[in-house]
Design a protein around this motif. Structure first.
Motif, PDB file in Angstrom:
ATOM      1  N   GLY A   1      -1.470  -8.708 -44.453  1.00 23.29           N
ATOM      2  CA  GLY A   1      -2.180  -7.478 -44.791  1.00 23.29           C
ATOM      3  C   GLY A   1      -2.699  -7.527 -46.224  1.00 23.29           C
ATOM      4  N   ARG A   2      -3.146  -6.390 -46.695  1.00 29.19           N
ATOM      5  CA  ARG A   2      -3.765  -6.310 -48.018  1.00 29.19           C
ATOM      6  C   ARG A   2      -3.137  -5.186 -48.827  1.00 29.19           C
ATOM      7  NH1 ARG A   2     -10.164  -6.299 -46.736  1.00 29.19           N
ATOM      8  NH2 ARG A   2     -10.230  -5.976 -48.975  1.00 29.19           N
ATOM      9  N   ALA A   3      -3.170  -5.338 -50.155  1.00 27.41           N
ATOM     10  CA  ALA A   3      -2.656  -4.313 -51.064  1.00 27.41           C
ATOM     11  C   ALA A   3      -3.682  -4.067 -52.170  1.00 27.41           C
ATOM     12  CB  ALA A   3      -1.332  -4.751 -51.676  1.00 27.41           C
ATOM     13  N   PRO A   4      -4.007  -2.814 -52.454  1.00 22.36           N
ATOM     14  CA  PRO A   4      -4.945  -2.520 -53.548  1.00 22.36           C
ATOM     15  C   PRO A   4      -4.277  -2.712 -54.912  1.00 22.36           C
ATOM     16  CG  PRO A   4      -4.141  -0.483 -52.595  1.00 22.36           C
ATOM     17  CD  PRO A   4      -3.583  -1.608 -51.751  1.00 22.36           C
ATOM     18  N   ARG A   5      -5.102  -2.748 -55.927  1.00 22.61           N
ATOM     19  CA  ARG A   5      -4.585  -2.930 -57.295  1.00 22.61           C
ATOM     20  C   ARG A   5      -3.565  -1.877 -57.662  1.00 22.61           C
ATOM     21  NH1 ARG A   5     -10.093  -3.297 -60.626  1.00 22.61           N
ATOM     22  NH2 ARG A   5     -10.592  -1.785 -59.050  1.00 22.61           N
ATOM     23  N   SER A   6      -3.838  -0.630 -57.304  1.00 19.01           N
ATOM     24  CA  SER A   6      -2.924   0.446 -57.693  1.00 19.01           C
ATOM     25  C   SER A   6      -1.533   0.234 -57.105  1.00 19.01           C
ATOM     26  CB  SER A   6      -3.483   1.798 -57.263  1.00 19.01           C
ATOM     27  OG  SER A   6      -3.683   1.838 -55.862  1.00 19.01           O
ATOM     28  N   GLU A   7      -1.465  -0.251 -55.873  1.00 25.22           N
ATOM     29  CA  GLU A   7      -0.159  -0.493 -55.259  1.00 25.22           C
ATOM     30  C   GLU A   7       0.608  -1.552 -56.040  1.00 25.22           C
ATOM     31  OE1 GLU A   7       1.725  -1.812 -50.927  1.00 25.22           O
ATOM     32  OE2 GLU A   7      -0.389  -1.311 -51.087  1.00 25.22           O
ATOM     33  N   LEU A   8      -0.041  -2.623 -56.404  1.00 23.50           N
ATOM     34  CA  LEU A   8       0.617  -3.691 -57.164  1.00 23.50           C
ATOM     35  C   LEU A   8       1.077  -3.199 -58.533  1.00 23.50           C
ATOM     36  CD1 LEU A   8       1.109  -6.934 -57.517  1.00 23.50           C
ATOM     37  CD2 LEU A   8      -0.856  -6.662 -59.019  1.00 23.50           C
ATOM     38  N   TRP A   9       0.195  -2.519 -59.260  1.00 24.06           N
ATOM     39  CA  TRP A   9       0.530  -2.154 -60.635  1.00 24.06           C
ATOM     40  C   TRP A   9       1.555  -1.030 -60.698  1.00 24.06           C
ATOM     41  CZ3 TRP A   9       0.011  -5.870 -63.615  1.00 24.06           C
ATOM     42  CH2 TRP A   9      -1.068  -6.738 -63.514  1.00 24.06           C
ATOM     43  N   TRP A  10       1.494  -0.068 -59.775  1.00 26.33           N
ATOM     44  CA  TRP A  10       2.534   0.965 -59.752  1.00 26.33           C
ATOM     45  C   TRP A  10       3.881   0.355 -59.396  1.00 26.33           C
ATOM     46  CZ3 TRP A  10       1.963   4.891 -62.517  1.00 26.33           C
ATOM     47  CH2 TRP A  10       0.804   5.660 -62.552  1.00 26.33           C
TER      48      TRP A  10
ATOM     49  N   GLY B   1      -7.469  -8.641 -43.086  1.00 25.14           N
ATOM     50  CA  GLY B   1      -7.354  -7.297 -42.543  1.00 25.14           C
ATOM     51  C   GLY B   1      -8.383  -6.341 -43.113  1.00 25.14           C
ATOM     52  N   PRO B   2      -8.246  -5.060 -42.747  1.00 22.99           N
ATOM     53  CA  PRO B   2      -9.187  -4.048 -43.234  1.00 22.99           C
ATOM     54  C   PRO B   2      -8.982  -3.726 -44.701  1.00 22.99           C
ATOM     55  CG  PRO B   2      -7.464  -3.025 -41.923  1.00 22.99           C
ATOM     56  CD  PRO B   2      -7.248  -4.502 -41.834  1.00 22.99           C
ATOM     57  N   ASP B   3      -9.983  -3.137 -45.300  1.00 27.80           N
ATOM     58  CA  ASP B   3      -9.940  -2.725 -46.703  1.00 27.80           C
ATOM     59  C   ASP B   3      -8.852  -1.666 -46.883  1.00 27.80           C
ATOM     60  OD1 ASP B   3     -10.402  -1.986 -49.315  1.00 27.80           O
ATOM     61  OD2 ASP B   3     -12.562  -1.790 -49.082  1.00 27.80           O
ATOM     62  N   PRO B   4      -7.852  -1.908 -47.763  1.00 22.66           N
ATOM     63  CA  PRO B   4      -6.789  -0.904 -47.941  1.00 22.66           C
ATOM     64  C   PRO B   4      -7.276   0.384 -48.585  1.00 22.66           C
ATOM     65  CG  PRO B   4      -6.552  -2.663 -49.547  1.00 22.66           C
ATOM     66  CD  PRO B   4      -7.645  -3.075 -48.605  1.00 22.66           C
ATOM     67  N   LEU B   5      -8.365   0.340 -49.303  1.00 21.57           N
ATOM     68  CA  LEU B   5      -8.876   1.559 -49.928  1.00 21.57           C
ATOM     69  C   LEU B   5      -9.549   2.466 -48.928  1.00 21.57           C
ATOM     70  CD1 LEU B   5     -10.283   0.131 -53.280  1.00 21.57           C
ATOM     71  CD2 LEU B   5      -8.096   1.258 -52.852  1.00 21.57           C
ATOM     72  N   GLY B   6      -9.904   1.944 -47.775  1.00 20.83           N
ATOM     73  CA  GLY B   6     -10.494   2.757 -46.725  1.00 20.83           C
ATOM     74  C   GLY B   6      -9.475   3.619 -46.014  1.00 20.83           C
ATOM     75  N   GLN B   7      -8.180   3.361 -46.255  1.00 22.40           N
ATOM     76  CA  GLN B   7      -7.118   4.093 -45.584  1.00 22.40           C
ATOM     77  C   GLN B   7      -6.683   5.337 -46.339  1.00 22.40           C
ATOM     78  OE1 GLN B   7      -3.957   1.303 -45.088  1.00 22.40           O
ATOM     79  NE2 GLN B   7      -5.159  -0.081 -43.831  1.00 22.40           N
ATOM     80  N   PHE B   8      -7.079   5.504 -47.604  1.00 24.09           N
ATOM     81  CA  PHE B   8      -6.582   6.619 -48.404  1.00 24.09           C
ATOM     82  C   PHE B   8      -7.649   7.633 -48.666  1.00 24.09           C
ATOM     83  CE2 PHE B   8      -3.852   3.032 -49.448  1.00 24.09           C
ATOM     84  CZ  PHE B   8      -2.650   3.572 -49.055  1.00 24.09           C
TER      85      PHE B   8
END
Length: 130
Positions: free
Chosen positions: A19-28, A123-130
């Motif tokens: 899957g994929r993780a956005p930058r915010s998920e990693l940095w938080w 996978g799909p863009d993780p930012l499209g889920q929020f």
């Protein structure tokens, strides 16, 4: 993604390397990975003050809570790193550059780049889920 959303997302996907993780998920989660062991270390100091199991010269330490916190966060840290690389359409194995010294700076810079927009092979863009 907020701090609590990121932490719950990463811990919910404890050992998920796909899957994929956005930058915010990693940095938080990186911030949480610094704060949680630090707080555990303070608890060690309060709970085990004056009791020493390890002694190296003049340095004496007992830090079971700190050690457990670090150990508990090891796998999810690598998992979110792999998913972050997937967001940039790279394989998660690029994380191994961290162990080369100078590669750690390369990985740090790559983690600052925006992920690929839209779906990619991971996978799909993780930012499209929020």
């Amino acid at each position: 993604m907020t701090f609590f959303q990121a932490v719950s997302s990463v811990l919910g996907k404890y050992a998920t390397f796909h899957g994929r993780a956005p930058r915010s998920e990693l940095w938080w989660f990186t911030l949480f990975g610094v704060l949680a062991p630090w707080i555990a270390g303070l608890l060690d100091l309060v709970l085990f003050h004056g009791v020493y199991f390890v002694q190296h010269g003049e340095t004496q330490a007992l830090s079971p809570l700190y050690s457990l916190a670090q150990l508990a966060l090891l796998i999810p840290s690598f998992a979110v790193g792999a998913r972050r690389f997937h967001d940039m359409n790279r394989t998660g194995w690029w994380q191994l550059l961290i162990f080369t010294g100078i590669g750690a700076f390369v990985v740090l810079v790559w983690f600052m780049f925006k992920g690929t927009e839209g779906p990619n092979r991971f996978g799909p863009d993780p930012l499209g889920q929020f």
